[in-house]
Design a protein around this motif. Sequence first.
Motif, PDB file in Angstrom:
ATOM      1  N   LEU A  96     -40.665 -28.400 -41.113  1.00 46.48           N
ATOM      2  CA  LEU A  96     -41.580 -27.615 -41.973  1.00 46.48           C
ATOM      3  C   LEU A  96     -41.962 -26.283 -41.325  1.00 46.48           C
ATOM      4  CD1 LEU A  96     -43.967 -30.505 -43.161  1.00 46.48           C
ATOM      5  CD2 LEU A  96     -42.123 -29.395 -44.481  1.00 46.48           C
ATOM      6  N   LYS A  97     -41.556 -26.094 -40.044  1.00 48.46           N
ATOM      7  CA  LYS A  97     -41.945 -24.862 -39.333  1.00 48.46           C
ATOM      8  C   LYS A  97     -41.344 -23.618 -39.971  1.00 48.46           C
ATOM      9  CE  LYS A  97     -43.060 -26.929 -34.860  1.00 48.46           C
ATOM     10  NZ  LYS A  97     -42.618 -27.255 -33.471  1.00 48.46           N
ATOM     11  N   ARG A  98     -40.329 -23.812 -40.833  1.00 43.07           N
ATOM     12  CA  ARG A  98     -39.760 -22.680 -41.570  1.00 43.07           C
ATOM     13  C   ARG A  98     -40.730 -22.164 -42.626  1.00 43.07           C
ATOM     14  NH1 ARG A  98     -34.433 -24.268 -44.414  1.00 43.07           N
ATOM     15  NH2 ARG A  98     -34.700 -22.142 -45.179  1.00 43.07           N
ATOM     16  N   TYR A  99     -41.697 -23.023 -43.008  1.00 41.19           N
ATOM     17  CA  TYR A  99     -42.556 -22.699 -44.145  1.00 41.19           C
ATOM     18  C   TYR A  99     -44.011 -22.469 -43.745  1.00 41.19           C
ATOM     19  CZ  TYR A  99     -38.420 -24.657 -46.343  1.00 41.19           C
ATOM     20  OH  TYR A  99     -37.108 -24.924 -46.701  1.00 41.19           O
ATOM     21  N   CYS A 100     -44.431 -23.112 -42.639  1.00 41.63           N
ATOM     22  CA  CYS A 100     -45.846 -23.000 -42.208  1.00 41.63           C
ATOM     23  C   CYS A 100     -45.939 -23.456 -40.756  1.00 41.63           C
ATOM     24  CB  CYS A 100     -46.735 -23.872 -43.102  1.00 41.63           C
ATOM     25  SG  CYS A 100     -46.391 -25.646 -42.973  1.00 41.63           S
ATOM     26  N   ASP A 101     -47.128 -23.274 -40.173  1.00 36.30           N
ATOM     27  CA  ASP A 101     -47.331 -23.830 -38.829  1.00 36.30           C
ATOM     28  C   ASP A 101     -47.396 -25.352 -38.957  1.00 36.30           C
ATOM     29  OD1 ASP A 101     -47.482 -21.292 -37.858  1.00 36.30           O
ATOM     30  OD2 ASP A 101     -49.673 -21.200 -37.807  1.00 36.30           O
ATOM     31  N   VAL A 102     -47.016 -26.042 -37.883  1.00 32.18           N
ATOM     32  CA  VAL A 102     -47.059 -27.519 -37.866  1.00 32.18           C
ATOM     33  C   VAL A 102     -47.849 -27.952 -36.641  1.00 32.18           C
ATOM     34  CG1 VAL A 102     -45.668 -29.621 -37.620  1.00 32.18           C
ATOM     35  CG2 VAL A 102     -44.855 -27.735 -39.088  1.00 32.18           C
ATOM     36  N   THR A 103     -48.888 -28.742 -36.863  1.00 29.12           N
ATOM     37  CA  THR A 103     -49.730 -29.210 -35.749  1.00 29.12           C
ATOM     38  C   THR A 103     -49.838 -30.731 -35.785  1.00 29.12           C
ATOM     39  OG1 THR A 103     -51.047 -27.185 -35.772  1.00 29.12           O
ATOM     40  CG2 THR A 103     -52.039 -29.112 -34.732  1.00 29.12           C
ATOM     41  N   TYR A 104     -49.585 -31.353 -34.635  1.00 29.92           N
ATOM     42  CA  TYR A 104     -49.749 -32.806 -34.491  1.00 29.92           C
ATOM     43  C   TYR A 104     -51.020 -33.032 -33.666  1.00 29.92           C
ATOM     44  CZ  TYR A 104     -44.815 -32.787 -35.862  1.00 29.92           C
ATOM     45  OH  TYR A 104     -43.618 -32.590 -36.539  1.00 29.92           O
ATOM     46  N   LEU A 105     -51.979 -33.730 -34.249  1.00 24.31           N
ATOM     47  CA  LEU A 105     -53.262 -33.944 -33.556  1.00 24.31           C
ATOM     48  C   LEU A 105     -53.286 -35.326 -32.905  1.00 24.31           C
ATOM     49  CD1 LEU A 105     -55.692 -32.559 -36.295  1.00 24.31           C
ATOM     50  CD2 LEU A 105     -55.044 -31.448 -34.153  1.00 24.31           C
ATOM     51  N   PRO A 106     -53.885 -35.448 -31.722  1.00 24.82           N
ATOM     52  CA  PRO A 106     -53.948 -36.770 -31.079  1.00 24.82           C
ATOM     53  C   PRO A 106     -54.609 -37.808 -31.985  1.00 24.82           C
ATOM     54  CG  PRO A 106     -54.775 -35.049 -29.613  1.00 24.82           C
ATOM     55  CD  PRO A 106     -54.560 -34.405 -30.946  1.00 24.82           C
ATOM     56  N   ARG A 107     -53.978 -38.955 -32.064  1.00 27.94           N
ATOM     57  CA  ARG A 107     -54.569 -40.054 -32.850  1.00 27.94           C
ATOM     58  C   ARG A 107     -55.845 -40.538 -32.164  1.00 27.94           C
ATOM     59  NH1 ARG A 107     -51.670 -43.669 -36.345  1.00 27.94           N
ATOM     60  NH2 ARG A 107     -52.840 -45.481 -35.674  1.00 27.94           N
ATOM     61  N   THR A 108     -56.750 -41.125 -32.953  1.00 25.31           N
ATOM     62  CA  THR A 108     -57.950 -41.765 -32.391  1.00 25.31           C
ATOM     63  C   THR A 108     -57.544 -43.171 -31.945  1.00 25.31           C
ATOM     64  OG1 THR A 108     -59.318 -40.509 -33.916  1.00 25.31           O
ATOM     65  CG2 THR A 108     -60.314 -42.472 -32.915  1.00 25.31           C
ATOM     66  N   SER A 109     -57.721 -43.462 -30.654  1.00 23.07           N
ATOM     67  CA  SER A 109     -57.233 -44.772 -30.162  1.00 23.07           C
ATOM     68  C   SER A 109     -58.198 -45.893 -30.561  1.00 23.07           C
ATOM     69  CB  SER A 109     -57.092 -44.715 -28.635  1.00 23.07           C
ATOM     70  OG  SER A 109     -58.340 -44.354 -28.084  1.00 23.07           O
TER      71      SER A 109
END
Length: 129
Positions: free
Chosen positions: A102-115
């Motif tokens: 999807l980086k071709r279309y927008c920024d992509v951010t993966y956020l740390p999961r809540t453990s």
Amino acid sequence: MKKIMTYGTFDLLHPGHINLLRRAKEMGDYLIVGVSTDEFNHKKNKKAYHPYKSRKIIVEAIRYVDKVIPEADWDQKVDDIIRYDIDIFVIGDDWKGTFDFLKRYCDVTYLPRTSGVSSSKIKKDREKN
Ligand code: C2G
């Protein structure tokens, strides 16, 4: 206006979901959430306790969420990003790398999961008691 997009089942709502949605909203001004339909959950091998209609009502009531749309297919993300003019796609890091296309279309951010919390853990714990 910076627009953020995320997707998920959001069954048996818990702090992990809220932490994700809060952080996603903090990255912009407007957050759209694609809530997985029951049929799409089947494709994800997930069986939600709440049907889609209920999960939609619940997620729409969250202060960080501005709009809910149905997530019916793996392949709708590009169309959604274009249609809603999304700046950042955000999702938990359990998906790290999965949506880099999807980086071709927008920024992509993966956020740390809540453990320590998950809908499946809630279900398992309930069965034990
Ligand atoms: N999440 C989290 N911490 C948890 C549990 C969930 O940060 N303890 C995040 C997930 O990473 C996801 C969101 O909360 O970003 C919703 O989680 P789920 O309802 O489990 O959604 P999922 O099955 O990951 O669906 O196309 C994408 C999929 O629909 C994502």
